[in-house]
Write an enzyme that holds these catalytic residues in place. Structure first.
Site, PDB file in Angstrom:
ATOM      1  N   GLU A  15       0.858  -1.177   0.000  1.00 46.83           N
ATOM      2  CA  GLU A  15       0.000   0.000   0.000  1.00 46.83           C
ATOM      3  C   GLU A  15       0.891   1.223   0.000  1.00 46.83           C
ATOM      4  OE1 GLU A  15      -4.042   1.446   2.273  1.00 46.83           O
ATOM      5  OE2 GLU A  15      -3.166  -0.511   2.654  1.00 46.83           O
ATOM      6  N   ALA A  17       1.284   5.657  -0.649  1.00 46.47           N
ATOM      7  CA  ALA A  17       0.650   6.856  -0.099  1.00 46.47           C
ATOM      8  C   ALA A  17      -0.692   7.137  -0.781  1.00 46.47           C
ATOM      9  CB  ALA A  17       1.596   8.040  -0.271  1.00 46.47           C
ATOM     10  N   HIS A  18      -0.836   6.698  -2.023  1.00 47.80           N
ATOM     11  CA  HIS A  18      -2.042   7.080  -2.771  1.00 47.80           C
ATOM     12  C   HIS A  18      -2.866   5.894  -3.245  1.00 47.80           C
ATOM     13  CE1 HIS A  18      -0.706  11.179  -2.706  1.00 47.80           C
ATOM     14  NE2 HIS A  18       0.489  10.756  -3.047  1.00 47.80           N
ATOM     15  N   VAL A  21      -0.811  -1.249  -4.572  1.00 47.20           N
ATOM     16  CA  VAL A  21       0.084  -1.666  -5.643  1.00 47.20           C
ATOM     17  C   VAL A  21      -0.021  -3.182  -5.776  1.00 47.20           C
ATOM     18  CG1 VAL A  21       2.428  -1.597  -6.553  1.00 47.20           C
ATOM     19  CG2 VAL A  21       1.652   0.218  -5.028  1.00 47.20           C
ATOM     20  N   LYS A  36      -0.111   0.302 -10.071  1.00 45.46           N
ATOM     21  CA  LYS A  36      -0.275   1.243  -8.962  1.00 45.46           C
ATOM     22  C   LYS A  36      -1.635   1.905  -9.142  1.00 45.46           C
ATOM     23  CE  LYS A  36       2.305   5.056  -6.787  1.00 45.46           C
ATOM     24  NZ  LYS A  36       3.589   5.789  -6.849  1.00 45.46           N
ATOM     25  N   ASP A 129      12.520  13.334  -2.762  1.00 51.18           N
ATOM     26  CA  ASP A 129      12.205  12.329  -1.730  1.00 51.18           C
ATOM     27  C   ASP A 129      13.063  11.081  -1.916  1.00 51.18           C
ATOM     28  OD1 ASP A 129      10.996  11.313   0.535  1.00 51.18           O
ATOM     29  OD2 ASP A 129       9.191  10.608  -0.503  1.00 51.18           O
TER      30      ASP A 129
END
Length: 311
Positions: A15, A17-18, A21, A36, A129
């Site tokens: 899982e 952030a959005h 998967v 995704k 990031d």
């Protein structure tokens, strides 16, 4: 453009952030891919801006060391990105595998990270990031940069402001911790220095539990910044919000005991307060630490990969 009927889902990877998967097989060719699935909360608002940035960055970047975006298609209230399947990740490799990473492999991973970053920066993309969890590894042992949801195009003259709430805390450059809005790709270079330390030692260099603690640890280890080590740092937005005790820099040999001098020299070249003095990815690839890399061990000797860690 394909749709979901062209894919057979094999299992859930994780899982992000959005959204979720999944590992899947592209039926026409049998190729393994990662799907995704990003939930679009409100169709009227369109695709979230960070998702669009990730798509645009992946479409722009065609590099062996940046994850490939094969396709995308709508699915109900979601947008599905079809990405290259990666069987493992650097974070797993560092924290879940008992097998020791040999120095040749450490150097090879660092080299691949730098090659991917050199390519991004040559195309004026800053990732913002970089961290072990966003560096994925395929069956062939190739490391690739993933999760470009925070990536932005930048201008070399730094003419526009950006959010400082980027980069996972342990890898966040000090200018971001002090609230800088005007910055550039040099924030990625600080993160790379932190990542190389972690690949070598399996420990994060600066592991703060909060933004303030993060800054305190950096200042305690690197010493209180001066105008000489960090010009104009006192003008950063959050500089006067908090004061820290004066400290003198710790010797790098005590920060990184047992690490070879060439590696320390390279790490020091990234971990600098003055962003303009940080070594570029292109320059770092020429560093003596990378000369005379023995060939990595055969793939059979590699730790066996686990799940894909696309976030």
């Amino acid at each position: 453009m394909n749709d979901v009927s062209n894919y057979s889902v094999v299992g859930r990877i994780g899982e992000g952030a959005h959204g979720l998967v999944f590992k899947a097989k592209y039926l026409p060719t049998g190729r393994e891919v990662a799907l995704k699935k990003i939930l679009i909360k409100n169709l009227e608002d369109g695709i979230p801006v960070n998702v669009m940035r990730e798509i645009k960055a992946l479409q722009l970047l065609r590099c062996k060391y940046v994850i490939k975006l094969y396709d995308m298609f709508p699915r109900g209230m979601s947008l599905v990105l079809v990405l290259e399947y990666m069987c493992s990740g650097l974070w797993d490799m560092l924290h879940h595998h008992q097998a020791e990473l040999t120095m040749p492999r450490v150097k090879t991973y660092a080299q691949m990270l730098l090659k991917g970053t050199r390519y991004m920066h040559a195309h004026y993309v800053m990732h913002r990031d970089l961290k072990p969890a966003n560096l994925l590894i395929n069956y062939k042992g190739i490391l690739k940069i993933a999760d470009l949801g925070l990536a932005r195009l930048y201008w070399p003259d730094g003419g526009r402001p950006y959010s400082h709430q980027v980069a996972t805390r342990w890898y966040r450059a000090p200018e971001l911790l002090y609230g800088a809005r005007y910055y550039n790709e040099k924030v990625d270079l600080w993160a790379i220095g932190c990542i190389i330390v972690e690949i070598i030692t399996k420990q994060p260099l600066f592991a703060g539990e909060s933004d303030i603690e993060q800054l305190a640890i950096v200042l305690q280890r690197l010493g209180t910044p001066t105008e000489e080590t960090w010009p104009n740092h006192s003008e950063l937005p959050d500089y006067h919000k908090i004061t820290f005790p004066e400290s003198t820099p710790m010797p790098w040999t005590s920060l990184l005991p047992g690490v070879e001098p060439d590696a320390i020299h390279l790490i020091k070249s990234f971990i600098l307060y003055d962003a303009q003095k940080r070594i570029s990815a292109k320059e770092a690839l020429l560093h003596p630490w990378f000369q005379r890399i023995p060939l990595p061990a055969p793939m059979e000797d590699m730790p066996r990969p686990t799940g894909n860690k696309i976030k």
